[in-house]
Scaffold this active site. Sequence first.
Site, PDB file in Angstrom:
ATOM      1  N   LYS A   1     -13.781  -6.962  -3.333  1.00  0.00           N
ATOM      2  CA  LYS A   1     -14.820  -5.752  -3.846  1.00  0.00           C
ATOM      3  C   LYS A   1     -14.043  -4.271  -4.327  1.00  0.00           C
ATOM      4  CE  LYS A   1     -17.509  -1.893  -2.629  1.00  0.00           C
ATOM      5  NZ  LYS A   1     -17.573  -0.186  -1.589  1.00  0.00           N
TER       6      LYS A   1
ATOM      7  N   LYS B   1      -8.793 -13.742  -6.251  1.00  0.00           N
ATOM      8  CA  LYS B   1      -9.888 -13.329  -4.882  1.00  0.00           C
ATOM      9  C   LYS B   1     -10.790 -12.481  -5.082  1.00  0.00           C
ATOM     10  CE  LYS B   1      -9.676 -12.684  -0.163  1.00  0.00           C
ATOM     11  NZ  LYS B   1      -8.405 -12.996   1.419  1.00  0.00           N
TER      12      LYS B   1
ATOM     13  N   LYS C   1       0.915  -0.790  -0.099  1.00  0.00           N
ATOM     14  CA  LYS C   1       0.390   0.289  -0.117  1.00  0.00           C
ATOM     15  C   LYS C   1       0.649   1.570  -0.126  1.00  0.00           C
ATOM     16  CE  LYS C   1      -3.889  -1.756   1.966  1.00  0.00           C
ATOM     17  NZ  LYS C   1      -5.731  -1.582   2.535  1.00  0.00           N
TER      18      LYS C   1
END
Length: 327
Positions: free
Chosen positions: A195, A192, A111
């Site tokens: 969202k 996977k 990140k």
Amino acid sequence: MSRVLSGIQPSGDLHLGNYLGAIRNWVEDQGSHDAFYCVVDLHALTLDIDPAELRIRTQDTALDLLAAGLDPDRCTLFVQSHVVQHTQMAWLLECTATMGELRRMTQFKDKSEGKESVRVGLFTYPVLQAADIVLYDAERVPVGDDQRQHLELAREIAIRFNHRFGDVLVVPEAAIPKAGARVMDLQHPERKMSKSVSSPLGTVLMMDEPDQITRKVKKAVTDTDGEVRFDRESKPGLANLLELLAVSTDRTPDQVASSYERYGDLKADTAEALIELLRPVQARRAELAADPGAAAALLARGAEKASEVAEVTYARAAEAVGLLAPR
Ligand code: TRP
């Protein structure tokens, strides 16, 4: 009964991956464990998120969890920021964790990579997570595979804290479901389900209408050899459908595979099974949304129950490190 705790980010719409991979297990654990579940709104502050949006998502995520079957009479469901000891405990643990071990966290590396400016909260995210866990003396922490490293760190921190200050914290263990519980993206079956804006067709939301579910399943990526057989390696798309139908109807993927010859039939039945699986959840969700006051009251009660435990653990830890007790 042994204690379990888990947390979920208020990311808005929960999807089938959340439901089958995690939340269904949480629902099951309620019967056999003293279970604590929190919506981790403080963790969400590490992202760029609009304040009004965060508030709505936190509320919606709590409603989704209740709709999915978390029962406030059998578990403690609460919002992380409603229990002030989370941030207090996080500080005690920040004074235990090291820069080196936090820098090794792959989620942090992913990140922060390439960013000119990285917030401190993103760096200390896993320490807050460790605080969430140890505050409730949780022995088991049901999480997805992606949280393995964070759980390992939480263990390390708890062990180090105890080494220095005595037997104060319960050392937690991760409970990671077997590979079967991994729901893959319908469009990119090698990754996977998440969202993700890049693949709205690949993600079945818990609140999708029946015709949306049918459309997404019909468009699911398969392969061209035309043979229905369970083979995760060479037929990942088909394997995902077989697993979805299997978990929705309590069979094994191989059993499911043996009763189909055509992809189209398999897809039709998978869509139907998912619609039925989600129907009661969606009905409950609609009831809950109709009475926001009742849901808020449930969360208030959850926070109260959680605080009773968190206060005691925090006081024990604060005493151990030498903070002067207020009187
Ligand atoms: N980091 C977890 C995730 O992204 C969420 C989380 C926060 C959590 N605190 C927790 C999970 C405590 C388990 C226990 O999925």
